[in-house]
Enzyme design. Sequence first.
Site, short mmCIF file in Angstrom:
data_model
loop_
_atom_site.label_atom_id
_atom_site.label_comp_id
_atom_site.label_asym_id
_atom_site.label_seq_id
_atom_site.Cartn_x
_atom_site.Cartn_y
_atom_site.Cartn_z
N ASP A 69 -9.28 -5.79 -4.56
CA ASP A 69 -8.47 -5.05 -4.00
C ASP A 69 -8.90 -3.34 -4.10
O ASP A 69 -9.31 -3.08 -5.15
CB ASP A 69 -7.12 -4.90 -4.42
CG ASP A 69 -5.79 -4.60 -3.53
OD1 ASP A 69 -6.04 -3.61 -2.75
OD2 ASP A 69 -4.94 -5.04 -3.56
N HIS A 128 -7.11 -6.53 -0.20
CA HIS A 128 -5.81 -5.58 -0.22
C HIS A 128 -4.75 -6.34 0.44
O HIS A 128 -3.69 -5.75 0.73
CB HIS A 128 -6.38 -4.27 0.48
CG HIS A 128 -5.24 -3.18 0.56
ND1 HIS A 128 -4.84 -2.81 -0.60
CD2 HIS A 128 -4.67 -2.42 1.24
CE1 HIS A 128 -3.95 -1.77 -0.54
NE2 HIS A 128 -3.93 -1.56 0.77
N SER A 155 0.87 -1.12 0.17
CA SER A 155 -0.19 -0.12 0.02
C SER A 155 0.83 1.31 -0.10
O SER A 155 1.86 1.49 -0.86
CB SER A 155 -0.81 0.05 1.15
OG SER A 155 -2.01 0.72 0.96
#
Length: 303
Positions: free
Chosen positions: A254, A280, A114
């Site tokens: 995601d 995710h 991320s």
Amino acid sequence: MSEITGKVDFKVGDDTYQTWYKIVGDLASGAHPLIVLHGGPGISHEYMTPIAEIHNKCNIPVIFYDQIGIGKSSFEGVAEKPKEFWTVDLFMDELENLVAHLRVQNDFALVGHSWGAMLGAHYASHRHPVGLKHLILTSGAPSMALWEKSTGQLLSALPADVREKIEKHEKEGTTDSPEYQEMMGIFYEKHVCKAPWPKVMETSFGAMMQNPTVYHTMVGPSEFTITGTLKSWSCLDQIHTITTPTLLTNGVMDEAQDVCVSPFFHKIPHVKWAQFSQRHLPFLEEEDQARYFQVVADFLTSP
């Protein structure tokens, strides 16, 4: 498996902070270590600790650390820092400081998740570390504009009443309300991690809730409304300069949709892209976990 923890001084101007780290495995083993860049910014490292499985699979040392402002690293006094303090350069400097302290600068790999993938991509494309042998970008984006586009599309696909409540609270600045948190829970369930969250996820998000300075200053109130110092961030025009072999991953559901990941695939010269079935966090989702670790292990041990 052996574990060592420690702290390293990190000087920023006249101030000295401390970066906490944990090493799983032996840095003297001869295998280049994998350094883990957590997300957020401002979400502590615990949720990524399942990546220690890479050490179990192929005897690669794994290094976790908390970026300053969160978790076990220094956060005292940072709430008073001006927003200009919180830059991508700050976190690249901290990473370089840790790499030099551990004396692995000539031979290491990175996995970023991320925000950590954004940091890793920026670091690789702007500082071109000669010792970086493998780069893994999990569920990231090369610009915040693409991240907003992805999450905005997912927000638009939510049921109208959920979307309207999220937008109302963000507009009114009441994102600490129970109703807002409940609505965000619906988004997280669909696109971040299914409930109940693993304990390591609860720990990391709990740390952010307790010390939200970094996230709120750099991002803003949520994944949809970016108002912080990362608002205009991009490394899109530099990622073609990444020469390190790179592995991209994201999930079908995601919040980092293909619109985020595809520019990496099209612009980085030596790149592979593996897509997983869930959300995710492929290293936490039981449906994807085993395959994620195998794909990462194969990539790190390939010639």
